[in-house]
Motif scaffolding. Structure first.
Motif, PDB file in Angstrom:
ATOM      1  N   UNK A 491       0.872  -1.182   0.000  1.00 57.62           N
ATOM      2  CA  UNK A 491       0.000   0.000   0.000  1.00 57.62           C
ATOM      3  C   UNK A 491       0.901   1.221   0.000  1.00 57.62           C
ATOM      4  N   UNK A 492       0.911   1.957  -1.099  1.00 55.78           N
ATOM      5  CA  UNK A 492       1.850   3.062  -1.251  1.00 55.78           C
ATOM      6  C   UNK A 492       1.749   4.104  -0.162  1.00 55.78           C
ATOM      7  N   UNK A 493       0.542   4.396   0.298  1.00 54.11           N
ATOM      8  CA  UNK A 493       0.372   5.409   1.336  1.00 54.11           C
ATOM      9  C   UNK A 493       1.078   5.049   2.626  1.00 54.11           C
ATOM     10  N   UNK A 494       1.082   3.768   2.969  1.00 50.28           N
ATOM     11  CA  UNK A 494       1.769   3.335   4.190  1.00 50.28           C
ATOM     12  C   UNK A 494       3.268   3.552   4.059  1.00 50.28           C
ATOM     13  N   UNK A 495       3.806   3.328   2.859  1.00 52.21           N
ATOM     14  CA  UNK A 495       5.228   3.558   2.646  1.00 52.21           C
ATOM     15  C   UNK A 495       5.594   5.019   2.800  1.00 52.21           C
ATOM     16  N   UNK A 496       4.731   5.927   2.349  1.00 49.00           N
ATOM     17  CA  UNK A 496       4.980   7.359   2.496  1.00 49.00           C
ATOM     18  C   UNK A 496       5.002   7.747   3.970  1.00 49.00           C
ATOM     19  N   UNK A 497       4.029   7.241   4.735  1.00 49.99           N
ATOM     20  CA  UNK A 497       3.998   7.531   6.176  1.00 49.99           C
ATOM     21  C   UNK A 497       5.264   7.028   6.864  1.00 49.99           C
ATOM     22  N   UNK A 498       5.705   5.847   6.486  1.00 52.43           N
ATOM     23  CA  UNK A 498       6.909   5.285   7.096  1.00 52.43           C
ATOM     24  C   UNK A 498       8.147   6.094   6.720  1.00 52.43           C
ATOM     25  N   UNK A 499       8.204   6.576   5.470  1.00 60.93           N
ATOM     26  CA  UNK A 499       9.346   7.389   5.055  1.00 60.93           C
ATOM     27  C   UNK A 499       9.402   8.692   5.851  1.00 60.93           C
ATOM     28  N   UNK A 500       8.239   9.313   6.051  1.00 58.07           N
ATOM     29  CA  UNK A 500       8.201  10.533   6.869  1.00 58.07           C
ATOM     30  C   UNK A 500       8.653  10.238   8.296  1.00 58.07           C
TER      31      UNK A 500
END
Length: 880
Positions: A491-500
């Motif tokens: 899920x791409x959105x979860x990856x963005x949250x983790x990167x932040x």
């Protein structure tokens, strides 16, 4: 405060864990000293006195027991009320040198009496200005030579005619402190053996009634599978079986001396019960009872010292050691065996930790709820874990500190072989009040606690949830080799949250190597993202998701892998987790529990932020683990005598202490090489004008009068004076404003513009000398951007201190500002650190502002407050 230096008693442990009392000897001890020498064997007499004259006993006793003074000190070691060793020193004709002599009773040879006396005598001598010991010993006296050799002091030997002359500098360097710490670890561990590996247990106050503390502790001991003997003590149930164990009326009736006694009687009966247990030969006590008064507490500890018993509590949950199936707590469930040691002050926190560690399957090796910490503390448990072959992770919940310096040194040693975790209890003002009332101990500020934990290498979390998140990762995964994290998600959105979250936590999300990206494009759907974060798309099956994890983990630019899984009807990806060659964690979106651990040993978190913080803590531990602690640098240009003279003269005139006059404050700092803007002390308008001519304009004028601390607020500061008329006018204005209280004016050269910082020190009541660094200038209190470290600093610690506040980003420079002189700033902090550590009388020291420029550092204002201080040796071996 050093108990030995005040003449009070101190208790310490011999090699076998036995307690002895160390105290100064006086006239009242004449008979005991004489008897000790009379009972020495002929061999001991010969080795001690180079002869066999027993008539010397009275003469020696007279010399040893005479009044103490600058020319003489003597200590005795008492075991169960009997004098078993003496040590004394007498100054020689060499300034700063003293000759020492010892005698140890034959019956206690090889138990560490002589070494312990030498340590305490050395600490006392250092406080009295002695810098070296000299000892003349027969070459045949191998036992005494071994005491000196094992002490850890660098010794110079000279032999002549069968006599060896030893000269030992009284230095507290790392070599000496390491030797002392190793002796303490062995002795402390031996003293805890009957507590954590008992063979015989008694529970005093065991009730017939279920649901009472005493009854549930007995039941837990029995149902937990303890294989030793267990007895209940209850006068109303004597002669019966109580919850499956025999019951006696009183400790005197126990059929054998207990190794461990758990006391659960009401507070006003605790001291009597403890005394009865001591008379029956008990080795250790765990006092569950709460509500003891201060008088009860003093009496309880005195009873334990009298009978040589170690004490856990009072006001605690109990202890456990799963290695011997011991659960002497009143917890609802037995802890699961594992590899985590737990030491807490709060029983409630202890229950929560035991439950969570058991739920996760991490398990517990040993557990101690130390409660009010009258004796056994976190320091003791750290040494137990250090010696224990089972414990691989330590968790601490500490609300107060008895000896933070020794705690930090012990913890730093332990963290070299295992992670230690803690939670910062009492960070807020309400939390601080609660901690103080709960533990009857002084609260400490958050900034100092953080400094202590960081220097000790302990992973400090802000709450219990964060602590358990970190524990789950550290207990189940190898340590990361660096801060670089690969994110793989369906899920791409979860990856963005983790990167932040990684960016916020100081971790990096590197772009994967071209070869890695190419391999991922071969196995993942066409629309997948492969740079990092990796988005496998929601349609990927479990097998391909697992392959993607393996490919990413093989990338040399990756130190850890975080898988983020959103459950779908297309595939259950949780089965694909695990098996990589690098540390791995997962986020299972929608997971009910905050953290779980899979059968494959992968910690799974409910939220990306939790997992990332756990990785950040793991990297923090790994980064510090491989770095040697180092030692504070030597500062050969320091003028020690000049500094000591300034301090002693001021305190002689002001016994209660106070703020140093500006000229004395500046001279004290200059004696330690702290760079100050050029200055002159003046008392008249003409002197001020002359000083301005000498220094060169522009200058500043700073008035000094009693009660003025903040010059700007008091109107006692005039800046940017460019002419002699400006200086005279400014002096007249200051004199008119302040009036008869004006004692003088500092004329100081104006410093060039730069970054304004605060550098200072404070003597904490519990923590000792602490160095403070952060944003400076008139807004320093409003900004509250500060960090701290305990003094004396190593070079690495000074660098860490500089990097921690937000203002440090200005020091590295940017297009509009060149970088500051970090080496010079480090030097200032190291010198302030050394000054505060050398002179505990320096109660507060403030350099604000300290101006950092590309070409150097200069302090333009300084305040120093002195206060009388007792000398205290934090590393001396002694019990509370």
């Amino acid at each position: 405060m050093d108990e030995n230096l005040t003449g009070a008693r101190a208790f310490a442990l011999l090699t076998d864990g036995t307690q002895v009392e160390i105290r100064r000897l006086g006239v009242a001890d004449l008979d005991a000293v004489c008897e000790l020498h009379r009972e020495l064997s002929e061999e001991s007499l010969y080795l001690r006195f180079f002869g066999l004259n027993r008539t010397m006993a009275a003469e020696v006793a007279d010399r040893i027991c005479r009044s103490h003074g600058a020319d003489h000190a003597a200590l005795g070691a008492w075991l169960r009320g009997a004098l078993v060793g003496v040590a004394e020193y007498e100054p020689t004709d060499v300034p700063g040198e003293a000759e020492i002599a010892m005698a140890v009773a034959d019956k206690v040879h090889h138990r560490g009496v002589g070494t312990l006396l030498l340590e305490h005598l050395g600490s006392l001598a250092r406080a009295n200005g002695i810098v070296a010991f000299r000892a003349d010993t027969l070459a045949a006296n191998t036992a005494m030579l071994r005491v000196f050799a094992d002490a850890g002091m660098p010794a110079r030997r000279r032999g002549s005619g069968g006599v060896i002359e030893l000269t030992m500098p009284l230095v507290s360097d790392d070599g000496y402190l390491d030797a002392v710490a190793e002796r303490e670890r062995r002795a402390d561990t031996a003293s805890l053996e009957p507590l954590l590996r008992p063979r015989v247990i008694a529970v005093v106050g065991a009730s017939r009634r279920r649901g009472t503390v005493g009854a549930e502790i007995v039941r837990n001991i029995v149902s937990g599978g303890f294989r030793g003997a267990v007895y209940a003590v209850n006068p109303h149930a004597a002669g019966t079986d109580l919850h499956g164990v025999p019951c006696v009326a009183a400790p005197d009736d126990l059929p054998e001396p207990p190794d461990l006694v758990v006391i659960t009687v009401p507070a006003d009966a605790v001291v009597r019960a403890a005394a009865e247990c001591g008379r029956r030969g008990a080795s250790t006590l765990v006092v569950i009872s709460s509500g003891l008064t201060a008088a009860h507490g003093r009496d309880l500890l005195a009873v334990c010292r009298e009978h040589g018993m170690r004490l856990v509590g009072p006001n605690c949950l109990g202890i456990a050691n799963t290695g011997v199936s011991l659960d002497a707590t009143f917890g609802a469930r037995h802890p699961v065996p594992g590899h985590t040691g737990v030491a807490v002050q709060s029983g409630g926190v202890g229950i929560a930790l035991l439950e969570q560690l058991s739920r996760l399957g991490i398990g517990v090796s040993s557990f101690a709820s130390v409660g009010d910490k009258y004796d056994v503390s976190a320091n003791d448990m750290l040494m137990w874990w250090e010696s224990d072959k089972t414990t691989r992770l330590g968790i601490l919940h500490v609300e107060s500190f008895g000896n933070p310096r020794k705690f930090a040194r012990t913890a730093r040693r332990v963290t070299s072989r295992m992670p230690l975790l803690t939670v910062l209890a009492g960070r807020s003002a309400p939390g601080t009040r609660a901690a103080a009332s709960h533990t009857a101990a002084a609260a400490t500020p958050e900034i100092t606690r953080r400094a202590l934990f960081e220097q000790a290498g302990i992973v400090a979390t802000d709450d219990l949830g964060e602590l358990m998140d970190a524990a789950a990762l550290l207990a189940s995964q190898p340590l990361p080799a660096g801060p670089r994290v690969a994110l793989v998600s369906n899920a791409g959105g979860a990856g963005v949250l983790a990167a932040d979250a990684c960016a916020d936590a100081g971790l990096t999300v590197p772009v994967l190597a071209p070869a890695t990206q190419h391999r991922l494009t071969q196995i993942l759907p066409v629309c997948a993202a492969v740079a990092n974060p990796v988005d496998t798309t929601a349609a990927v099956p479990a097998g391909l998701f697992r392959d993607a994890l393996d490919v990413v983990a093989a990338d040399e630019s990756v130190d850890a892998v975080l898988a983020l899984v959103a459950p779908t009807a297309l595939a259950d990806l949780r089965g694909a987790l695990g098996g990589t060659t690098k540390p791995m964690a997962a986020v299972v979106l929608g997971q009910a529990e905050t953290v779980t651990i899979t059968d494959a040993g992968v910690p799974c978190y409910a939220y990306p932020e939790n997992a990332v913080r756990a990785f950040a803590h793991a990297w923090s531990h790994a980064r510090r683990r491989g770095v040697p602690p180092g030692a504070p640098p030597k500062l050969p240009d320091v003028r020690l005598a000049e500094a000591a003279g300034i301090i002693s003269r001021f305190l002689a005139d002001s016994p209660d202490g106070g703020w140093l006059p500006p000229a004395d404050a500046f001279r004290l700092l200059e004696s330690y090489g702290v760079p100050l803007a050029r200055w002159r002390w003046t008392r008249t308008e003409d002197e001020a004008a002359e000083a301005a001519r000498e220094l060169g304009v522009p200058v500043a004028l700073k008035a000094h009068a009693p009660g003025i601390v903040h010059k700007t607020a008091a109107g006692a500061l005039k800046l940017d004076l460019h002419t002699e008329d400006d200086v005279r006018s400014a002096y007249q204005a200051l004199a008119a404003r302040i009036g008869d209280g004006l004692e003088g004016v500092v004329v100081q050269a104006m410093a060039d513009d730069g970054i304004e910082l605060l550098c200072g020190t404070v003597q904490e009541e519990v923590f000792g000398a602490v160095v403070i660094f952060g944003a400076g200038g008139i807004d320093t209190d409003a900004l509250a951007d500060r960090a701290a470290r305990l003094a004396p600093l190593t070079t690495a610690e000074a660098d860490e201190l500089i990097r921690q506040p937000r203002v440090s980003s200005l020091l590295t420079g940017h297009p509009a500002r060149p970088p500051g002189d970090l080496a010079a700033l480090r030097g200032v902090l190291l010198r302030l650190s050394r000054l505060a550590a050398d002179h505990p009388e320096v109660s507060e020291l403030d350099l604000n502002p300290t101006i950092v420029r590309p070409d150097g550092v200069v302090a333009v204002d300084a305040r120093v407050r002195l206060a009388p201080r007792q000398v205290w040796d934090p590393y001396l071996r002694r019990l509370r």
